[in-house]
Structures are given as C-alpha cells and as structure tokens.
Design a protein around this motif. Sequence first.
Motif, short mmCIF file in Angstrom:
data_model
loop_
_atom_site.label_atom_id
_atom_site.label_comp_id
_atom_site.label_asym_id
_atom_site.label_seq_id
_atom_site.Cartn_x
_atom_site.Cartn_y
_atom_site.Cartn_z
N ILE A 123 21.22 30.74 10.84
CA ILE A 123 21.13 29.60 11.74
C ILE A 123 22.54 29.22 12.13
O ILE A 123 23.32 28.75 11.31
N ASP A 124 22.88 29.48 13.38
CA ASP A 124 24.19 29.21 13.99
C ASP A 124 25.27 30.15 13.48
O ASP A 124 25.17 30.74 12.41
N ALA A 125 26.31 30.28 14.31
CA ALA A 125 27.34 31.28 14.04
C ALA A 125 28.76 30.73 14.11
O ALA A 125 29.71 31.50 14.07
N HIS A 182 28.62 26.13 17.55
CA HIS A 182 27.38 26.63 16.97
C HIS A 182 27.03 28.03 17.48
O HIS A 182 26.50 28.84 16.73
N GLY A 183 27.31 28.30 18.74
CA GLY A 183 26.98 29.60 19.31
C GLY A 183 28.17 30.46 19.65
O GLY A 183 28.01 31.61 20.03
N GLY A 184 29.37 29.92 19.50
CA GLY A 184 30.57 30.66 19.89
C GLY A 184 30.74 31.98 19.17
O GLY A 184 31.16 32.98 19.76
N GLY A 185 30.42 32.02 17.90
CA GLY A 185 30.60 33.24 17.10
C GLY A 185 29.40 34.18 17.12
O GLY A 185 29.38 35.18 16.40
N GLU A 226 24.67 32.07 27.36
CA GLU A 226 25.03 33.39 27.89
C GLU A 226 26.34 33.36 28.66
O GLU A 226 27.20 34.23 28.48
N ARG A 227 26.52 32.36 29.50
CA ARG A 227 27.71 32.29 30.35
C ARG A 227 28.96 31.92 29.56
O ARG A 227 30.00 32.57 29.69
N ASP A 228 28.86 30.88 28.73
CA ASP A 228 30.06 30.32 28.10
C ASP A 228 30.31 30.81 26.68
O ASP A 228 31.45 30.73 26.21
N ARG A 229 29.30 31.27 25.96
CA ARG A 229 29.48 31.69 24.56
C ARG A 229 29.48 33.20 24.41
O ARG A 229 30.34 33.76 23.76
N LEU A 272 19.51 35.75 14.53
CA LEU A 272 20.49 34.67 14.54
C LEU A 272 19.99 33.64 15.55
O LEU A 272 19.92 33.93 16.74
N ILE A 273 19.62 32.48 15.04
CA ILE A 273 19.12 31.42 15.91
C ILE A 273 20.31 30.56 16.32
O ILE A 273 20.96 29.94 15.48
N ILE A 274 20.58 30.53 17.61
CA ILE A 274 21.62 29.65 18.15
C ILE A 274 20.92 28.34 18.47
O ILE A 274 20.11 28.27 19.39
N THR A 275 21.20 27.31 17.69
CA THR A 275 20.43 26.07 17.79
C THR A 275 20.70 25.27 19.05
O THR A 275 19.83 24.52 19.48
N HIS A 276 21.89 25.42 19.62
CA HIS A 276 22.17 24.73 20.88
C HIS A 276 23.44 25.27 21.52
O HIS A 276 24.14 26.09 20.94
N ARG A 277 23.74 24.80 22.68
CA ARG A 277 24.75 25.37 23.57
C ARG A 277 26.21 25.14 23.19
O ARG A 277 27.09 25.75 23.78
N HIS A 278 26.51 24.32 22.25
CA HIS A 278 27.90 23.95 21.98
C HIS A 278 28.68 25.08 21.32
O HIS A 278 28.13 25.86 20.54
#
Length: 172
Positions: free
Chosen positions: A15-17, A52-55, A78-81, A43-49
């Motif tokens: 959960i999150d990276a 949490h999803g950068g890695g 998809e675009r930013d992370r 790997l669940i990316i819980t939200h766009r920040h």
Amino acid sequence: PNSFLVVGNDTSVLIDAGWDDEDDHRARMAYIESVGAPPISELIITHRHPDHGGGAAHMHQATGAALTCHPLDREVIERDRLRGRAPIASELKGGETRYLGGLTIEIHHGPGHTPGCLAIYVPERGALFATDTVMGISTTVLRPEEGNLREYASTLELFQRLGPKTIYSGHG
C-alpha cells in the motif's frame, strides 16, 4: 509518508510507494528484503500525491507488482508520478476484495482528501489503512482544487461503520 506491506500466506500487497527518490526506494526495498522478500502481487497507489505514488515506478520495476489506483486519480498518477515508466494495470473503484491467503483486503473508495482516495480494510485483523484521510502527525489537508469536505465527512462515517480495531495513517 507511510507505506504498508500486507503479507498473506500466498501473496502480498504493498500500500503506497513513497517518494520518487532513490534513497526512499532503497529503504523500502531493504525492508521488504528484511521480512523475507514475500511476493508482491499488487501495489495500491492510494491517491495522487507524490509522497504516496511517486515511488511506484521504482517498486514496479523492482518487484513486478501490478500498479492499481482509483480512476479519479489515475490521470494525475500516470502523468505526474509514473511519467511513462510503468503502467497502471487496473483501476479500483471500491468494493473489490483480494484474498492473500489467510487474509482478505477490502478496497474502499474514501474521497475527500482527493477525489480518488482509497482506503484498505483487513477484516481478519480489524486493520484500516486510512492513508491521508487520517493523519498521525497533523490534521488532514483538503485543498480546494482537489479536496471536498462533504466527501471527507462521508468517508469518516464509512470508517466508523467499518469499526476498525486499529487505524494505520498515511503519516506519523
């Protein structure tokens, strides 16, 4: 930011990276290795920040775990992370379950912090992974351009109905 490895008898879910940062990634991989390197199916990316999803692209490349997120946060992720470095395998809208072998995870759509924020509940343990909806170090931020107080309050009511024994926060 916190990320969590939920380990079942058959597979695991991350959960999150964390951040898109080599040191951050190495620390997470060292932890995964220290607990026996269980297979990670998702790997669940819980939200766009970004914290949490950068890695997520690093973790996907290192583990082969399928990346998933809510459709309302997918475009930003998809675009930013991910920036073309890894694909989103599927979308989670809430209501999905995953059986890990001895443990079940339930996916819940928990908007408010972001439109596509997800929470994960493990009923066998009474464990709720609340991401940034509940913070261990401060109050939750609801930015006007992406947060919604009414949805946030509804998500908190959902958490009450779940009746968790333990809540794992996104930070702290």
